[in-house]
Design an enzyme around this catalytic site. Structure first.
Site, PDB file in Angstrom:
ATOM      1  N   SER A  22       0.833  -1.221   0.000  1.00 45.74           N
ATOM      2  CA  SER A  22       0.000   0.000   0.000  1.00 45.74           C
ATOM      3  C   SER A  22       0.859   1.259   0.000  1.00 45.74           C
ATOM      4  O   SER A  22       0.443   2.300   0.502  1.00 45.74           O
ATOM      5  CB  SER A  22      -0.921   0.002   1.224  1.00 45.74           C
ATOM      6  OG  SER A  22      -0.166   0.011   2.423  1.00 45.74           O
ATOM      7  N   THR A 154     -37.423  29.115  -9.588  1.00 46.17           N
ATOM      8  CA  THR A 154     -37.822  27.784  -9.132  1.00 46.17           C
ATOM      9  C   THR A 154     -38.022  27.000 -10.415  1.00 46.17           C
ATOM     10  O   THR A 154     -38.488  27.554 -11.415  1.00 46.17           O
ATOM     11  CB  THR A 154     -39.128  27.802  -8.307  1.00 46.17           C
ATOM     12  OG1 THR A 154     -40.195  28.251  -9.143  1.00 46.17           O
ATOM     13  CG2 THR A 154     -39.025  28.709  -7.086  1.00 46.17           C
ATOM     14  N   HIS A 155     -37.626  25.739 -10.408  1.00 46.05           N
ATOM     15  CA  HIS A 155     -37.702  24.889 -11.615  1.00 46.05           C
ATOM     16  C   HIS A 155     -36.911  25.500 -12.773  1.00 46.05           C
ATOM     17  O   HIS A 155     -37.227  25.254 -13.934  1.00 46.05           O
ATOM     18  CB  HIS A 155     -39.153  24.653 -12.055  1.00 46.05           C
ATOM     19  CG  HIS A 155     -40.091  24.335 -10.940  1.00 46.05           C
ATOM     20  ND1 HIS A 155     -40.368  23.048 -10.529  1.00 46.05           N
ATOM     21  CD2 HIS A 155     -40.794  25.149 -10.102  1.00 46.05           C
ATOM     22  CE1 HIS A 155     -41.216  23.085  -9.513  1.00 46.05           C
ATOM     23  NE2 HIS A 155     -41.481  24.349  -9.210  1.00 46.05           N
ATOM     24  N   SER A 276     -10.652  27.505 -26.241  1.00 46.32           N
ATOM     25  CA  SER A 276     -10.984  26.328 -27.045  1.00 46.32           C
ATOM     26  C   SER A 276      -9.838  26.090 -28.017  1.00 46.32           C
ATOM     27  O   SER A 276      -9.241  27.036 -28.524  1.00 46.32           O
ATOM     28  CB  SER A 276     -12.278  26.595 -27.810  1.00 46.32           C
ATOM     29  OG  SER A 276     -12.376  25.721 -28.916  1.00 46.32           O
ATOM     30  N   LYS A 282     -13.989  31.444 -27.825  1.00 47.27           N
ATOM     31  CA  LYS A 282     -14.451  30.850 -26.577  1.00 47.27           C
ATOM     32  C   LYS A 282     -13.642  31.263 -25.353  1.00 47.27           C
ATOM     33  O   LYS A 282     -12.425  31.364 -25.395  1.00 47.27           O
ATOM     34  CB  LYS A 282     -14.419  29.309 -26.671  1.00 47.27           C
ATOM     35  CG  LYS A 282     -15.440  28.725 -27.621  1.00 47.27           C
ATOM     36  CD  LYS A 282     -16.891  29.025 -27.266  1.00 47.27           C
ATOM     37  CE  LYS A 282     -17.404  28.265 -26.081  1.00 47.27           C
ATOM     38  NZ  LYS A 282     -17.518  26.824 -26.296  1.00 47.27           N
ATOM     39  N   GLU A 289     -16.381  23.899 -13.916  1.00 47.16           N
ATOM     40  CA  GLU A 289     -16.959  22.660 -14.455  1.00 47.16           C
ATOM     41  C   GLU A 289     -16.226  21.447 -13.876  1.00 47.16           C
ATOM     42  O   GLU A 289     -16.834  20.413 -13.600  1.00 47.16           O
ATOM     43  CB  GLU A 289     -16.830  22.628 -15.976  1.00 47.16           C
ATOM     44  CG  GLU A 289     -17.717  23.631 -16.698  1.00 47.16           C
ATOM     45  CD  GLU A 289     -17.472  23.572 -18.199  1.00 47.16           C
ATOM     46  OE1 GLU A 289     -16.606  24.314 -18.685  1.00 47.16           O
ATOM     47  OE2 GLU A 289     -18.127  22.770 -18.865  1.00 47.16           O
TER      48      GLU A 289
HETATM   49  N1  ARG Z   1      -0.641  -2.307   5.450  1.00 45.17           N
HETATM   50  C1  ARG Z   1      -1.831  -2.490   6.234  1.00 45.17           C
HETATM   51  C2  ARG Z   1      -2.755  -1.317   6.011  1.00 45.17           C
HETATM   52  O1  ARG Z   1      -2.362  -0.393   5.433  1.00 45.17           O
HETATM   53  C3  ARG Z   1      -1.567  -2.606   7.683  1.00 45.17           C
HETATM   54  C4  ARG Z   1      -0.944  -3.887   7.968  1.00 45.17           C
HETATM   55  C5  ARG Z   1      -1.770  -4.764   8.724  1.00 45.17           C
HETATM   56  N2  ARG Z   1      -1.486  -6.030   8.207  1.00 45.17           N
HETATM   57  C6  ARG Z   1      -1.629  -7.141   8.831  1.00 45.17           C
HETATM   58  N3  ARG Z   1      -1.283  -8.182   8.224  1.00 45.17           N
HETATM   59  N4  ARG Z   1      -2.072  -7.189  10.047  1.00 45.17           N
HETATM   60  O2  ARG Z   1      -3.871  -1.345   6.422  1.00 45.17           O
END
Ligand code: ARG
Length: 453
Positions: A22, A154-155, A276, A282, A289
């Protein structure tokens, strides 16, 4: 070199490592992870689980990692899975054996829950400041155009004249609710889960209340299982952010309509319009947006987290890792949207002559005619019918209501007198409103004054 695999006979498959790590999301959590670790080490030291020297060594190593992060020298390695193991490994390189004591009585489960809470606390503070700045920009625009009259809708059909400032003050109300939602949420986010361990707590003499205090949290978890698995705060944050984003989207849509050639009520400066690639004439309001366009993704993030949470059995589950990315992404998008909206409003000019012309449509005065008759003791429903009949008469005659003579008006109610003809003026209409929270000139001026501008 993989970590935590002494009890394993094989290395983790490379593509599995690539899949489960992660580090991308964790990039946003490096500072809070270090902050949490410094508090944890300080608590461990207070409790006699680390010596003063060990704690000092750990804290200074963590601070070094923080400066390395700030200079770009500390880069997360996916092989170590997440920010927690990356920091621990780097700490070991920097300070040696003492680093092996930092994780005492802690799991990555309570650690990541803490990190996300600290991150959200920081984002809420930022959003609150940005909402306040946006409100200031809106108030300023309202105050600078306090006399501008425009059609209220309104609307998306012309309804009754209103002050431009009244419409802008309506946006202030939406944002004030968003601000309160973030503020109210703080007490449910600022609960420290640190000390819950993997899910059962520990037999070691830790003090989770002290960690909570050191981190400036408002309170400490009650139940170790809940502490590691609770992501309600993240879902609530995503709701508050989505709601705020929906409001920004409604504002954006309103401004895009007002800025169109058909309406021409406002003009955005060149600082917030784009060209544009094909049509030389434009000037497009792309930034607002995109504010409107970002909202779908934020609502998607809310649905994402709720869907992740709904299937989880009690306790920590690795699915929870997937709750980080939507929170981080939304915080970034919402900050950008709040910022751009404030810039767009500050750069917006109101074409008061155009809004006045549009507000001068006599059809929008029919409610004033009804109130005129009610003031002469005509029952409201009868007055409504009499004015409806007048509208039909004018339409059939193909003339504007304001072109009718007093004699013609009197064919529909004998109560009309000469002063009724003066009602066909949007300024008269907005000045006549006196009720609480109305577009009445005096009311709107009082609101503007209460905003201090
Ligand atoms: N990398 C995990 C997270 O971001 C946390 C690790 C927990 N992992 C585990 N095997 N207990 O949530």
């Amino acid at each position: 070199m993989q970590v935590l695999r002494k009890a394993f006979t094989q290395q983790l498959d490379q593509s599995v490592t690539a899949f489960i790590n992660s580090v991308d999301a964790d990039q946003a959590l490096i500072e809070v992870d270090i902050q949490g670790s410094i508090a944890h080490a300080t608590m461990l030291c207070q409790q006699g689980l680390l010596t003063q020297a060990q704690a000092a060594n750990i804290v200074s190593g963590l601070q070094t990692i923080l400066s390395e992060y700030h200079t770009g020298a500390f880069v997360l390695n996916p092989v170590f899975e997440d920010v927690h193991m990356n920091v621990e490994k780097r700490l070991e390189q920097l300070i040696g054996q003492d680093a092996l004591r930092l994780h005492t009585a802690r799991s990555r489960n309570d650690q990541v829950a803490l990190d996300l809470r600290l991150f959200v606390i920081g984002q809420i503070a930022q959003h609150k400041a940005q909402i306040a700045a946006l409100k200031t920009a809106i108030n300023k625009s309202a105050a600078e155009n306090i006399d501008a009259v425009m059609p209220g809708y309104t609307h998306l059909q012309r309804a009754q004249p209103v002050l431009f400032a009244h419409a802008m003050h309506a946006f202030i109300e939406l944002l004030a609710r968003d601000y309160c939602r973030f503020e109210d949420l703080e007490k449910r986010v600022a609960i420290s889960p640190l000390g819950a361990g993997a899910q059962a707590g520990t037999g070691l003499p830790i003090d989770p209340h002290l960690s909570a205090k050191l981190l400036g949290m408002q309170s400490c978890f009650n139940n170790s299982i809940d502490a590691v698995s609770d992501r309600d705060f993240a879902a609530e944050y995503l709701f508050a952010a989505s709601m705020c984003s929906v409001h920004l989207s409604q504002m954006a849509e309103t401004f895009v309509i007002w800025a169109s050639r058909e309406f021409g009520f406002i003009t955005f400066s060149d600082a917030v319009t784009t060209a544009s690639s094909l049509m030389p004439q434009k000037k497009n309001p792309d930034p607002v947006e995109i504010v409107r366009g970002k909202t779908g993704g934020m609502i998607g993030a809310l649905v994402n987290i709720l869907s992740t949470l709904k299937g989880l059995p009690l306790g920590y589950n690795r699915d929870l890792q997937e709750t980080k990315e939507p929170v981080i992404k939304v915080s970034h998008e919402l900050s950008g949207s709040l910022n751009v909206m404030a810039i767009a409003i500050a750069s917006m000019s109101v074409n008061a002559d155009v809004t006045l012309k549009a507000a001068s449509d006599p059809d929008m005065i029919t409610t004033d005619l009804v109130e005129y008759l009610v003031n002469k003791s005509v029952p409201f429903r009868r007055a409504h019918e009499e004015v409806s009949a007048l509208v039909v008469f004018a339409r059939e005659k193909a003339v504007s209501l304001s072109a009718l003579t007093l004699i013609e008006l009197q064919q529909f109610s004998k109560e009309y007198e000469h002063d009724a003809l003066a009602l066909f003026d949007p300024v008269v209409s907005v000045t006549a409103k006196t009720s609480h929270g109305s577009t009445g000139v005096a009311k709107v001026q009082a609101v503007a004054a209460s905003h201090g501008l």
